[in-house]
Enzyme design. Structure first.
Site, mmCIF file in Angstrom:
data_model
loop_
_atom_site.group_PDB
_atom_site.id
_atom_site.type_symbol
_atom_site.label_atom_id
_atom_site.label_comp_id
_atom_site.label_asym_id
_atom_site.label_seq_id
_atom_site.Cartn_x
_atom_site.Cartn_y
_atom_site.Cartn_z
ATOM 1 N N ASP A 183 56.771 40.229 32.064
ATOM 2 C CA ASP A 183 56.818 40.439 33.514
ATOM 3 C C ASP A 183 57.275 41.883 33.627
ATOM 4 O OD1 ASP A 183 57.827 40.915 36.088
ATOM 5 O OD2 ASP A 183 58.060 38.772 36.423
ATOM 6 N N HIS A 184 56.374 42.778 33.983
ATOM 7 C CA HIS A 184 56.707 44.200 33.827
ATOM 8 C C HIS A 184 57.876 44.632 34.715
ATOM 9 C CE1 HIS A 184 54.130 44.935 37.372
ATOM 10 N NE2 HIS A 184 54.744 46.088 37.477
ATOM 11 N N LYS A 188 61.506 47.587 34.315
ATOM 12 C CA LYS A 188 61.869 48.695 35.202
ATOM 13 C C LYS A 188 63.358 48.988 35.083
ATOM 14 C CE LYS A 188 58.316 47.660 38.666
ATOM 15 N NZ LYS A 188 57.487 48.799 39.000
ATOM 16 N N ASP A 241 50.518 35.746 42.175
ATOM 17 C CA ASP A 241 50.486 37.101 41.614
ATOM 18 C C ASP A 241 51.863 37.771 41.658
ATOM 19 O OD1 ASP A 241 49.096 39.382 40.554
ATOM 20 O OD2 ASP A 241 49.164 40.315 42.525
ATOM 21 N N HIS A 246 57.468 38.288 39.753
ATOM 22 C CA HIS A 246 58.322 39.426 40.085
ATOM 23 C C HIS A 246 59.418 39.072 41.103
ATOM 24 C CE1 HIS A 246 55.233 41.349 37.883
ATOM 25 N NE2 HIS A 246 54.438 41.655 38.872
HETATM 26 C C1 BG6 Z 1 51.228 43.182 39.232
HETATM 27 C C2 BG6 Z 1 50.350 42.503 40.233
HETATM 28 O O1 BG6 Z 1 51.868 42.247 38.415
HETATM 29 O O2 BG6 Z 1 52.221 43.967 39.907
HETATM 30 C C3 BG6 Z 1 49.719 43.516 41.161
HETATM 31 O O3 BG6 Z 1 49.350 41.764 39.556
HETATM 32 C C4 BG6 Z 1 50.739 44.410 41.783
HETATM 33 O O4 BG6 Z 1 48.935 42.869 42.177
HETATM 34 C C5 BG6 Z 1 51.689 44.992 40.727
HETATM 35 O O5 BG6 Z 1 50.086 45.452 42.459
HETATM 36 C C6 BG6 Z 1 52.846 45.725 41.374
HETATM 37 O O6 BG6 Z 1 53.568 46.399 40.386
HETATM 38 P P1 BG6 Z 1 54.419 47.712 40.702
HETATM 39 O O7 BG6 Z 1 55.044 48.051 39.402
HETATM 40 O O8 BG6 Z 1 53.440 48.736 41.187
HETATM 41 O O9 BG6 Z 1 55.396 47.313 41.767
#
Ligand code: BG6
Length: 494
Positions: A183-184, A188, A241, A246
């Site tokens: 989960d990126h 952060k 999504d 997130h």
């Molecule tokens: C991704 C989603 O996981 O996170 C996208 O699939 C979204 O739809 C993105 O735009 C948002 O990431 P960040 O890092 O730009 O907030």
């Protein structure tokens, strides 16, 4: 014990990083630039190779040229160093592969031959329908060594049942300690900083509970639309999504009990308790406490943008939501009675991720206030685009009488650190290479998050809840404001 704080430290062990989906959008925009920055930081050993695997008819030179055209542009000019880029792309090799054809894995086998003692990462930046094909493919080709790891991009399934199937298939081939579910948001800096703020200071802990906090708001607003991701997005929607992963991750980090250490399982054990303590939103409860929205055409300073249904990849009767607002509650001694309002959407007014902690009013106010209001203290934690912390406190207004006036204590991390903002994937990739799972989702965490989200999706389907229209460039449908107003609160807007 490995902590995730040693990112700037010593080089990782020699490795082969096999990037499936290597020519894809995520790879070009984020993964390859992230590896480039780690290369610049001397964190990749000389014997560290990146093997980009994809279907295109290319050779290594052709792929490096593609990187020059499509990846380099995602590195800020001021951070770009030509000589480092040239030495970086020397690490990159290309493998043309159809991952559904077993004989194609023989090519990968010969590329990896004789390097069994190296860390081996299979990074799956591909559609989830291919996860199993690839894990079976590398297994059948005998490519999984004790030092192998697999990293997977979300979405992990589309509900708890499908996530279980994926997890079972992974477990048939890899041990849990070899699986890194990404989960990126957890990569952060600003998100990790939430833990530092809560558990590195004694100031907040006594206040961090229902006796002192009235409500919490978490907003992940995006100004971009779905653009080229229409086909994927229409099958997914904002709940799957953004909320399942997130937003819930942010909520969990805010609400978890202090872990006994930063040991990966100590942290994840506490996180999962919060997920399990979320009060279920089922049936009518789900309808009353959630809002779905879908953007229509609208205007930004740069000009007008089309609505969701005008995207050529979206069926014109699609009811997929591009916005969700909801009220969540946590059944625990610490949080009983404190609503957590979450919202996220595409094509909102601006890109901004923000957490608002509203404290309770003083029990008995003895002062007049200059503005006639007596707003409570408020902690605003901005995670992106800038990283800032702002605290509203009352002070005596200049003048004779004791009249109060609100002021803000401001902390801007750019002023404090003056460093390049790292791409979330830099830390995550280094942690995968090091085998440190603290910032990754454990299997039970993924299941628990789906278990909470699934009944909402089911209720929407059962009651055929149509998304409410909102104008691109706004902050979502008015129903989202009503959701919070009815409890006597309002979304914080700057
Ligand atoms: C991704 C989603 O996981 O996170 C996208 O699939 C979204 O739809 C993105 O735009 C948002 O990431 P960040 O890092 O730009 O907030």
């Amino acid at each position: 014990m490995i902590t995730s704080t040693d990112i700037a430290g010593s080089p990782v062990e020699p490795f082969d990083f096999v990037l499936f989906g290597g020519s894809g959008d995520l790879s070009m925009r984020k993964l390859l630039p992230a590896l480039y920055f780690r290369h610049c930081a001397n964190q990749l050993p000389a014997d560290g190779r990146i093997i980009c695997a994809a279907r295109q008819e290319l050779d290594t030179d052709g792929f490096r040229a593609l990187m020059d055209a499509e990846s380099k542009i995602h590195i800020d000019e001021k951070d770009f160093m030509e000589d480092h880029w040239l030495s970086f792309i020397e690490r990159v090799h290309y493998l043309r592969i159809d991952v559904t054809v077993q004989s194609d894995y023989e090519k990968l086998k010969s590329m990896l031959a004789g390097r069994e003692e190296h860390v081996r990462v299979f990074y799956l930046s591909v559609a989830p329908s291919l996860f199993n094909k690839i894990t079976e493919g590398v297994n059948a080709a005998g490519l999984i060594t004790p030092l192998s790891r697999v990293a997977l991009e979300k979405p992990l399934g589309r509900d708890e049942a499908s996530a279980d199937v994926i997890n079972d298939e992974l477990a048939a081939v890899f041990k849990e300690s070899q699986i890194f579910r990404i989960d990126h948001y957890l990569g952060k800096e600003a998100v990790q900083n939430l833990m530092a703020l809560r558990f590195g200071n004694s100031l907040f802990e006594p206040l961090w509970r229902n006796e002192r906090i009235s409500d919490v708001q978490i907003t992940i607003a995006e100004s971009l639309g779905v653009d080229t991701r229409g086909r994927f997005y229409d099958q997914t929607g904002a709940l799957r999504d953004m909320v399942q992963n997130h937003l819930l991750q942010l909520l969990v980090i805010l609400a978890m009990e202090p872990p006994v250490s930063v040991d990966p399982d100590a942290v994840r054990d506490e996180k999962i308790k919060v997920l399990r303590a979320l009060k279920p939103l089922v049936g009518r409860d789900a309808i009353e406490n959630t809002v779905r929205g879908q953007y229509k055409a609208g205007a930004y300073d740069e000009g007008t943008v089309p609505g969701y249904l005008e995207n050529e990849d979206i069926p014109n009767d699609s009811t997929t939501e591009t916005f969700v607002a909801l009220k969540a509650e946590i059944g625990s001694w610490r949080w009983e009675g404190v609503p957590f309002y979450l919202r996220t959407g595409k094509r909102l007014e601006k890109k901004q991720t923000e957490i608002i902690i509203n404290f309770k009013k003083v029990p008995h106010s003895i002062f007049e206030t200059a503005d006639g209001l007596n707003e409570p203290n408020q902690l605003i934690i901005r995670l992106q685009p800038e990283e800032k912390i702002r605290m509203r406190v009352y002070v005596k207004a200049w003048g004779d009488a004791i009249t109060l006036q609100p002021v803000h204590l401001n902390l801007d991390f750019n002023d404090v650190f003056q460093k390049r903002r790292m791409i979330a994937y830099e830390r995550l990739i280094v942690d995968v290479l090091r085998g440190n799972p603290v910032l990754f989702m454990r299997r039970d965490e993924v299941s628990a998050a789906w278990a909470w989200v699934d009944p909402i999706q089911q209720a929407w389907e059962h009651f055929q809840v149509e998304p409410k229209a909102y104008r691109a460039g706004s902050m979502g449908p008015s129903a989202a404001s009503n959701l919070i107003h009815r409890d006597g609160f309002a979304w914080y807007e700057e």
